[in-house]
Design a protein around this motif. Structure first.
Motif, PDB file in Angstrom:
ATOM      1  N   ILE A  90      -6.604  12.370   0.352  1.00  0.00           N
ATOM      2  CA  ILE A  90      -5.706  11.312   0.821  1.00  0.00           C
ATOM      3  C   ILE A  90      -6.061  10.029   0.065  1.00  0.00           C
ATOM      4  O   ILE A  90      -7.200   9.564   0.102  1.00  0.00           O
ATOM      5  N   ILE A  91      -5.095   9.490  -0.624  1.00  0.00           N
ATOM      6  CA  ILE A  91      -5.294   8.314  -1.479  1.00  0.00           C
ATOM      7  C   ILE A  91      -4.531   7.121  -0.903  1.00  0.00           C
ATOM      8  O   ILE A  91      -3.373   7.253  -0.503  1.00  0.00           O
ATOM      9  N   TRP A  92      -5.193   5.969  -0.870  1.00  0.00           N
ATOM     10  CA  TRP A  92      -4.526   4.693  -0.586  1.00  0.00           C
ATOM     11  C   TRP A  92      -4.513   3.925  -1.900  1.00  0.00           C
ATOM     12  O   TRP A  92      -5.572   3.682  -2.492  1.00  0.00           O
ATOM     13  N   ALA A  93      -3.341   3.581  -2.374  1.00  0.00           N
ATOM     14  CA  ALA A  93      -3.234   2.866  -3.639  1.00  0.00           C
ATOM     15  C   ALA A  93      -2.288   1.670  -3.479  1.00  0.00           C
ATOM     16  O   ALA A  93      -1.310   1.731  -2.741  1.00  0.00           O
ATOM     17  N   CYS A  94      -2.598   0.610  -4.195  1.00  0.00           N
ATOM     18  CA  CYS A  94      -1.755  -0.585  -4.193  1.00  0.00           C
ATOM     19  C   CYS A  94      -0.755  -0.453  -5.340  1.00  0.00           C
ATOM     20  O   CYS A  94      -1.126  -0.110  -6.463  1.00  0.00           O
ATOM     21  N   ARG A  95       0.519  -0.744  -5.029  1.00  0.00           N
ATOM     22  CA  ARG A  95       1.573  -0.611  -6.041  1.00  0.00           C
ATOM     23  C   ARG A  95       2.465  -1.844  -6.059  1.00  0.00           C
ATOM     24  O   ARG A  95       2.648  -2.510  -5.041  1.00  0.00           O
ATOM     25  N   ALA A  96       3.044  -2.116  -7.209  1.00  0.00           N
ATOM     26  CA  ALA A  96       4.033  -3.191  -7.329  1.00  0.00           C
ATOM     27  C   ALA A  96       5.334  -2.700  -6.711  1.00  0.00           C
ATOM     28  O   ALA A  96       5.813  -1.616  -7.043  1.00  0.00           O
ATOM     29  N   VAL A  97       5.876  -3.472  -5.793  1.00  0.00           N
ATOM     30  CA  VAL A  97       7.074  -3.047  -5.068  1.00  0.00           C
ATOM     31  C   VAL A  97       8.258  -2.843  -6.017  1.00  0.00           C
ATOM     32  O   VAL A  97       8.975  -1.852  -5.914  1.00  0.00           O
ATOM     33  N   TRP A 140       0.844  -1.199   0.000  1.00  0.00           N
ATOM     34  CA  TRP A 140       0.000   0.000   0.000  1.00  0.00           C
ATOM     35  C   TRP A 140       0.878   1.248   0.000  1.00  0.00           C
ATOM     36  O   TRP A 140       1.933   1.284   0.612  1.00  0.00           O
ATOM     37  N   ASP A 141       0.394   2.269  -0.672  1.00  0.00           N
ATOM     38  CA  ASP A 141       1.028   3.584  -0.658  1.00  0.00           C
ATOM     39  C   ASP A 141      -0.047   4.602  -0.318  1.00  0.00           C
ATOM     40  O   ASP A 141      -1.144   4.575  -0.865  1.00  0.00           O
ATOM     41  N   ASN A 142       0.261   5.480   0.609  1.00  0.00           N
ATOM     42  CA  ASN A 142      -0.659   6.527   1.056  1.00  0.00           C
ATOM     43  C   ASN A 142      -0.044   7.869   0.656  1.00  0.00           C
ATOM     44  O   ASN A 142       1.105   8.150   0.992  1.00  0.00           O
ATOM     45  N   PHE A 143      -0.797   8.678  -0.081  1.00  0.00           N
ATOM     46  CA  PHE A 143      -0.258   9.969  -0.504  1.00  0.00           C
ATOM     47  C   PHE A 143      -1.385  10.986  -0.669  1.00  0.00           C
ATOM     48  O   PHE A 143      -2.561  10.644  -0.674  1.00  0.00           O
ATOM     49  N   ASN A 144      -0.993  12.236  -0.793  1.00  0.00           N
ATOM     50  CA  ASN A 144      -1.927  13.347  -0.926  1.00  0.00           C
ATOM     51  C   ASN A 144      -1.952  13.780  -2.390  1.00  0.00           C
ATOM     52  O   ASN A 144      -0.942  14.184  -2.938  1.00  0.00           O
ATOM     53  N   HIS A 145      -3.128  13.689  -2.997  1.00  0.00           N
ATOM     54  CA  HIS A 145      -3.279  14.125  -4.389  1.00  0.00           C
ATOM     55  C   HIS A 145      -4.328  15.231  -4.435  1.00  0.00           C
ATOM     56  O   HIS A 145      -5.515  14.988  -4.207  1.00  0.00           O
ATOM     57  N   THR A 146      -3.900  16.446  -4.701  1.00  0.00           N
ATOM     58  CA  THR A 146      -4.752  17.647  -4.747  1.00  0.00           C
ATOM     59  C   THR A 146      -5.697  17.742  -3.546  1.00  0.00           C
ATOM     60  O   THR A 146      -6.894  17.970  -3.689  1.00  0.00           O
ATOM     61  N   LYS A 174      -3.157  -1.779   5.743  1.00  0.00           N
ATOM     62  CA  LYS A 174      -2.814  -0.504   5.110  1.00  0.00           C
ATOM     63  C   LYS A 174      -1.774   0.226   5.951  1.00  0.00           C
ATOM     64  O   LYS A 174      -2.090   1.021   6.834  1.00  0.00           O
ATOM     65  N   ILE A 175      -0.534  -0.078   5.629  1.00  0.00           N
ATOM     66  CA  ILE A 175       0.620   0.571   6.264  1.00  0.00           C
ATOM     67  C   ILE A 175       1.505   1.065   5.128  1.00  0.00           C
ATOM     68  O   ILE A 175       1.858   0.308   4.238  1.00  0.00           O
ATOM     69  N   ASP A 176       1.850   2.331   5.158  1.00  0.00           N
ATOM     70  CA  ASP A 176       2.681   2.905   4.100  1.00  0.00           C
ATOM     71  C   ASP A 176       4.142   2.893   4.541  1.00  0.00           C
ATOM     72  O   ASP A 176       4.687   3.905   4.949  1.00  0.00           O
ATOM     73  N   SER A 177       4.779   1.740   4.457  1.00  0.00           N
ATOM     74  CA  SER A 177       6.189   1.650   4.852  1.00  0.00           C
ATOM     75  C   SER A 177       7.116   1.531   3.648  1.00  0.00           C
ATOM     76  O   SER A 177       8.314   1.764   3.766  1.00  0.00           O
ATOM     77  N   GLN A 178       6.582   1.192   2.488  1.00  0.00           N
ATOM     78  CA  GLN A 178       7.401   1.026   1.290  1.00  0.00           C
ATOM     79  C   GLN A 178       7.760   2.373   0.669  1.00  0.00           C
ATOM     80  O   GLN A 178       8.883   2.591   0.248  1.00  0.00           O
TER      81      GLN A 178
END
Length: 107
Positions: A64-71, A55-61, A87-91
């Motif tokens: 707050i977005i939670w999105a799944c990404r390929a490591v 999971w990646d947590n970021f701010n888009h405009t 949902k932990i944004d450690s990557q």
């Protein structure tokens, strides 16, 4: 002559016995190495299977977005791939929007 034959026979038997012992030790070593490699491969395989997506947590405009990404690639993927993960944004720590985010996430 008889003593010489006995000494030769004993010497041959000792060498043969040593060869058998060395062969047995070599087989044990190869088996231990094979087993060790197999365990290592299993650990690596399970590690990559569980860490392929995060999971990646970021701010888009302002959202707050939670999105799944390929490591490995950082590519956005379906949230289904992260469904079993907490949902932990450690990557990708931080709230900066990733440069490859285009505003929507495929399902």
């Amino acid at each position: 002559m008889k003593n010489l034959i006995q000494i030769f026979t004993i010497g041959f038997a000792v060498k043969a016995g040593n060869a058998l012992a060395n062969d047995s030790q070599q087989k044990e070593h190869v088996e231990r190495q094979r087993t060790s490699e197999t365990k290592t491969q299993k650990l690596q395989k399970s590690s990559t299977q569980t860490d392929d997506y995060a999971w990646d947590n970021f701010n888009h405009t302002g959202a707050i977005i939670w999105a799944c990404r390929a490591v490995k690639t950082g590519e956005f993927v379906s949230p289904k791939r992260c469904a079993n993960k907490e949902k932990i944004d450690s990557q990708w720590p931080g709230m900066t929007t990733p440069p490859n985010f285009v505003g929507e996430i495929a399902d």
